[in-house]
Design an enzyme around this catalytic site. Sequence first.
Site, PDB file in Angstrom:
ATOM      1  N   LYS A 190       0.791  -1.108  -0.332  1.00 47.01           N
ATOM      2  CA  LYS A 190       0.010   0.543  -0.112  1.00 47.01           C
ATOM      3  C   LYS A 190       0.869   1.172  -0.118  1.00 47.01           C
ATOM      4  CE  LYS A 190      -3.107  -2.347   3.289  1.00 47.01           C
ATOM      5  NZ  LYS A 190      -3.918  -1.562   4.507  1.00 47.01           N
ATOM      6  N   GLY A 191       1.973   0.854   0.132  1.00 49.50           N
ATOM      7  CA  GLY A 191       3.245   2.128   0.761  1.00 49.50           C
ATOM      8  C   GLY A 191       3.162   3.513  -0.045  1.00 49.50           C
ATOM      9  N   GLU A 241       8.472   3.146  -5.028  1.00 56.00           N
ATOM     10  CA  GLU A 241       7.873   2.358  -4.166  1.00 56.00           C
ATOM     11  C   GLU A 241       8.318   3.150  -3.081  1.00 56.00           C
ATOM     12  OE1 GLU A 241       7.428  -0.580  -1.954  1.00 56.00           O
ATOM     13  OE2 GLU A 241       8.167  -2.124  -1.977  1.00 56.00           O
ATOM     14  N   ASP A 242       7.374   3.225  -1.849  1.00 54.16           N
ATOM     15  CA  ASP A 242       7.676   4.376  -0.801  1.00 54.16           C
ATOM     16  C   ASP A 242       9.198   4.307  -0.198  1.00 54.16           C
ATOM     17  OD1 ASP A 242       6.472   1.905   0.386  1.00 54.16           O
ATOM     18  OD2 ASP A 242       6.015   2.884   1.972  1.00 54.16           O
ATOM     19  N   ASP A 277      14.127  -0.807   1.786  1.00 56.31           N
ATOM     20  CA  ASP A 277      15.033  -0.880   2.940  1.00 56.31           C
ATOM     21  C   ASP A 277      15.566  -2.005   2.477  1.00 56.31           C
ATOM     22  OD1 ASP A 277      14.632  -1.717   5.973  1.00 56.31           O
ATOM     23  OD2 ASP A 277      13.024  -1.605   6.534  1.00 56.31           O
ATOM     24  N   LYS A 308      16.761   3.111   2.365  1.00 58.66           N
ATOM     25  CA  LYS A 308      17.200   2.122   4.491  1.00 58.66           C
ATOM     26  C   LYS A 308      19.158   2.231   3.098  1.00 58.66           C
ATOM     27  CE  LYS A 308      14.907   1.916   7.415  1.00 58.66           C
ATOM     28  NZ  LYS A 308      14.210   1.198   8.261  1.00 58.66           N
ATOM     29  N   ASP A 310       3.340   3.428   7.115  1.00 55.10           N
ATOM     30  CA  ASP A 310       2.925   3.000   8.776  1.00 55.10           C
ATOM     31  C   ASP A 310       3.245   2.130   9.283  1.00 55.10           C
ATOM     32  OD1 ASP A 310       2.325   0.468   7.145  1.00 55.10           O
ATOM     33  OD2 ASP A 310       1.154  -0.091   8.730  1.00 55.10           O
ATOM     34  N   ARG A 357      -0.540   7.043   8.098  1.00 52.00           N
ATOM     35  CA  ARG A 357       0.201   6.727   6.980  1.00 52.00           C
ATOM     36  C   ARG A 357      -0.229   8.091   5.603  1.00 52.00           C
ATOM     37  NH1 ARG A 357       1.286   1.919   3.955  1.00 52.00           N
ATOM     38  NH2 ARG A 357       0.088   0.393   4.942  1.00 52.00           N
TER      39      ARG A 357
HETATM   40  C1  PRP Z   1       7.046  -1.274   3.493  1.00 55.34           C
HETATM   41  C2  PRP Z   1       7.523  -1.001   1.943  1.00 55.34           C
HETATM   42  C3  PRP Z   1       8.442  -1.782   0.648  1.00 55.34           C
HETATM   43  C4  PRP Z   1       8.877  -2.683   1.142  1.00 55.34           C
HETATM   44  C5  PRP Z   1      10.228  -2.630   1.466  1.00 55.34           C
HETATM   45  O1  PRP Z   1       6.060  -2.217   1.988  1.00 55.34           O
HETATM   46  O2  PRP Z   1       6.202  -0.315   1.148  1.00 55.34           O
HETATM   47  O3  PRP Z   1       7.272  -2.264   0.144  1.00 55.34           O
HETATM   48  O4  PRP Z   1       8.275  -2.654   3.018  1.00 55.34           O
HETATM   49  O5  PRP Z   1      11.082  -3.590   2.741  1.00 55.34           O
HETATM   50  P1  PRP Z   1      12.518  -4.030   2.239  1.00 55.34           P
HETATM   51  O6  PRP Z   1      12.765  -3.236   1.252  1.00 55.34           O
HETATM   52  O7  PRP Z   1      13.273  -4.983   3.672  1.00 55.34           O
HETATM   53  O8  PRP Z   1      11.679  -5.520   1.545  1.00 55.34           O
HETATM   54  P2  PRP Z   1       5.270  -2.923   3.966  1.00 55.34           P
HETATM   55  O9  PRP Z   1       5.789  -4.542   3.857  1.00 55.34           O
HETATM   56  O10 PRP Z   1       4.783  -2.383   5.084  1.00 55.34           O
HETATM   57  O11 PRP Z   1       3.484  -3.074   3.123  1.00 55.34           O
HETATM   58  P3  PRP Z   1       2.938  -1.699   3.107  1.00 55.34           P
HETATM   59  O12 PRP Z   1       3.310  -1.231   1.832  1.00 55.34           O
HETATM   60  O13 PRP Z   1       1.346  -2.285   2.555  1.00 55.34           O
HETATM   61  O14 PRP Z   1       2.199  -0.653   4.098  1.00 55.34           O
END
Ligand code: PRP
Length: 178
Positions: A43-44, A99-100, A103, A131, A159, A165
Amino acid sequence: MSDKTPPVLISEDKIAARIVELAEQISADYEEKGGLVLVGVLKGSFIFLADLSRRLRIPRTIEFIAVSSYGSGSVSTGAVRLVMDVRGNIEGKHVLIIEDIVDTGHTLAYLIGILESHRPASIRTCALLHKAEAAQVDVEIDYVGFGIGDEWVVGYGLDFAEKDRTLPYIGVVEPADQ
Ligand code: PRP
């Protein structure tokens, strides 16, 4: 978790200014290619995608894809699962994943694999936040809004347990609140 407002890491004004720059760069890069398909990762990315897409000056269409990471709380296990694939046909098209945040990089690496199976003309990646010190997978991000440290951030689509969010800025969740 407390209900206090998270302190500002990146203000609304800074986000807006950076989006103008990113949109200009992306528009210039894709001008000759006749446009692109923006694939927002739910969703991000929904707020970033909405703002960035409206600043582009090239033909663009919008798709969404949804994944879920196994694991609890803020710890990623690295296992990613496809929840919803893109709806439109992206074969032969230029795709930009939106992507938001990147990580560990596991989600983006997985998404590139999924989208490659649709045989697009090209795939590039764009993340509002990166990050870098949390990286576990070597995955290229072609367009980055801001590099951040190893803090938990919320707002502008991100979030913490579904909270915050829709904050208009990027805020930090303080360790005591995690
Ligand atoms: C977050 C973000 C990325 C992912 C990055 O999504 O939107 O898709 O984590 O993390 P990574 O690089 O460690 O894989 P999240 O799982 O929090 O879901 P959301 O976007 O629905 O909040």
